[in-house]
Design an enzyme around this catalytic site. Structure first.
Site, mmCIF file in Angstrom:
data_model
loop_
_atom_site.group_PDB
_atom_site.id
_atom_site.type_symbol
_atom_site.label_atom_id
_atom_site.label_comp_id
_atom_site.label_asym_id
_atom_site.label_seq_id
_atom_site.Cartn_x
_atom_site.Cartn_y
_atom_site.Cartn_z
ATOM 1 N N PRO A 15 0.793 -1.277 -0.147
ATOM 2 C CA PRO A 15 -0.022 0.027 -0.009
ATOM 3 C C PRO A 15 0.876 1.241 -0.033
ATOM 4 C CG PRO A 15 0.171 -0.767 2.303
ATOM 5 C CD PRO A 15 0.972 -1.732 1.330
ATOM 6 N N MET A 16 0.964 2.131 -0.975
ATOM 7 C CA MET A 16 1.724 3.034 -1.158
ATOM 8 C C MET A 16 0.976 4.364 -1.463
ATOM 9 S SD MET A 16 5.018 1.671 -3.303
ATOM 10 C CE MET A 16 3.776 0.526 -4.342
ATOM 11 N N GLU A 17 0.931 5.349 -0.367
ATOM 12 C CA GLU A 17 -0.042 6.302 -0.268
ATOM 13 C C GLU A 17 0.108 7.306 -1.451
ATOM 14 O OE1 GLU A 17 -1.760 10.212 1.000
ATOM 15 O OE2 GLU A 17 0.442 9.606 1.052
ATOM 16 N N CYS A 52 4.420 4.080 7.882
ATOM 17 C CA CYS A 52 4.494 5.257 7.261
ATOM 18 C C CYS A 52 5.598 6.198 7.563
ATOM 19 C CB CYS A 52 3.374 5.964 6.887
ATOM 20 S SG CYS A 52 3.280 7.406 5.946
ATOM 21 N N LYS A 108 1.808 -3.738 9.380
ATOM 22 C CA LYS A 108 2.868 -3.585 8.748
ATOM 23 C C LYS A 108 3.775 -2.633 9.314
ATOM 24 C CE LYS A 108 4.510 -2.487 3.893
ATOM 25 N NZ LYS A 108 5.562 -1.331 4.296
ATOM 26 N N HIS A 115 8.797 -3.778 6.596
ATOM 27 C CA HIS A 115 9.822 -3.145 5.559
ATOM 28 C C HIS A 115 11.010 -2.878 6.403
ATOM 29 C CE1 HIS A 115 10.016 0.613 3.034
ATOM 30 N NE2 HIS A 115 11.197 0.001 3.164
ATOM 31 N N GLY A 149 11.008 -4.646 0.895
ATOM 32 C CA GLY A 149 12.032 -3.677 0.835
ATOM 33 C C GLY A 149 13.001 -4.029 -0.125
ATOM 34 N N GLU A 150 13.327 -3.363 -1.143
ATOM 35 C CA GLU A 150 14.441 -3.356 -2.220
ATOM 36 C C GLU A 150 14.538 -4.692 -3.127
ATOM 37 O OE1 GLU A 150 16.802 -1.157 -3.169
ATOM 38 O OE2 GLU A 150 15.496 0.028 -1.974
ATOM 39 N N GLY A 162 6.596 -3.323 -3.684
ATOM 40 C CA GLY A 162 6.197 -1.967 -3.703
ATOM 41 C C GLY A 162 6.541 -1.240 -4.890
#
Length: 324
Positions: A7-9, A98, A139, A168, A200-201, A223
């Site tokens: 979920p990327m705002e 976040c 998360k 993350h 992540g990455e 992501g």
């Protein structure tokens, strides 16, 4: 093995969720966070950020959707989580990752990793408030400015009732700077009994293989790597199954970009639609030379009709009216 879309705002809205899940390989996705502060939010807030709720909480491709909440008040989060379940949310996810300054200043997201006791209280209250059959997940990052408290935070979440934890593998201060510290994912999995996802990455199949080796976990959340390479989940799923990995070529991808633009035209005002296209194209330039050319062509363009021509999109009268 499960592969989730992060979920990327401000990036992975319902339009991008729809297009990306059509490619395949994604087992579930999550809404952008819904900020909860002092009151029970109206149904319209949930329906605006998670329109898939009206379709059984699934994207057009059939990919299940989880609903994510962000806040620090256990009771208020519990009340909103219960209401979201009434609206059709099949899973409630809680955001403790976040890194945005504005979010952290209002006591939301990664800043709560300084308070493991509060994490536990939030999970316990949300778990109590929602039906027993509906999972509550979380998360987290490794911490705010240090990973020293990561294990305590993970224990607090699991003991509070989290059915899964996505890690993350960076702190808030790390932001999105490489590397991701996948070795900490392994340490988290050692101290909790619930499934842990590595995040992540992960930009390629090779990254996924290294992540699996270092973290020791099978489940992952993708992501920016998936947004910039829309078939990455499909590639990883194929590799995991021992099948031949075929990369999506630009000609195969272009209809999806056109669909994304058509939906942006219908759902966003002409003032904002071009920006959404440029945002995605900018990430696609990492893997597609054709995206570089297209991005350079549209980067200073604000006229939707001219962008239609650049993308080879022809809107009929019904679509034009819907796009107004």
């Amino acid at each position: 093995m499960q592969i989730a879309l992060a979920p990327m705002e401000g990036l992975v809205d319902e339009i991008l969720r729809d297009v990306l899940t059509r490619v395949g390989g994604i087992d579930w996705c999550v809404t952008e966070f819904i900020r909860v502060s002092e009151r029970l939010l109206p149904a319209t807030t949930y329906q605006q950020l998670a329109p898939e709720l009206e379709a059984g909480a699934r994207t057009v491709a059939g990919t299940p959707l989880r609903l994510q909440l962000l806040g620090s008040d256990p009771i208020c989060l519990g009340d909103n989580a219960a209401f979201a379940c009434e609206l059709g949310a099949p899973v409630i996810d809680l955001n403790f990752g976040c890194p945005a300054k504005t979010v952290n200043k209002s006591r939301g997201g990664a800043v709560l990793l300084k308070e493991p006791e509060l994490l536990h209280a939030i999970l316990r209250e949300v778990r109590r408030a929602v039906p027993a059959a509906i999972p509550v997940t979380a998360k987290m990052r490794l911490g705010f400015d240090s990973p020293d408290g990561a294990l305590d935070c993970a224990r607090a979440l699991a003991e509070g009732g989290a059915a899964q934890i996505v890690v993350h593998a960076r702190t808030k201060v790390d932001g999105y700077k490489p590397p991701a510290h996948w070795e900490w994912v392994a340490r988290v999995q050692e101290v909790v009994k619930v499934p842990v996802f590595a995040n992540g990455e992960i930009w390629s199949i090779d990254d996924w293989r290294r992540c699996r080796e270092v973290s020791g976990v099978e489940d992952i959340m993708l992501g920016r790597g998936l947004v910039s390479r829309p078939d990455l989940a499909r590639q990883i799923a194929a590799a995991r199954a021992g099948h031949e990995v075929l990369e999506m070529r630009w000609a195969e991808f272009m209809p999806l970009l056109q669909e994304f633009w058509l939906q942006a035209r219908r759902k966003l005002s002409p003032r904002y639609a071009p920006g959404r296209l440029k945002q995605w194209l900018g990430l696609l330039t990492r893997n597609y030379p054709e995206a570089v050319q297209l991005f350079n062509a549209v980067r200073r363009e604000s006229c939707c009709e001219r962008i239609d021509v650049m993308l080879g999109v022809e809107l009929n009268q019904e679509q034009l009216l819907a796009a107004v």
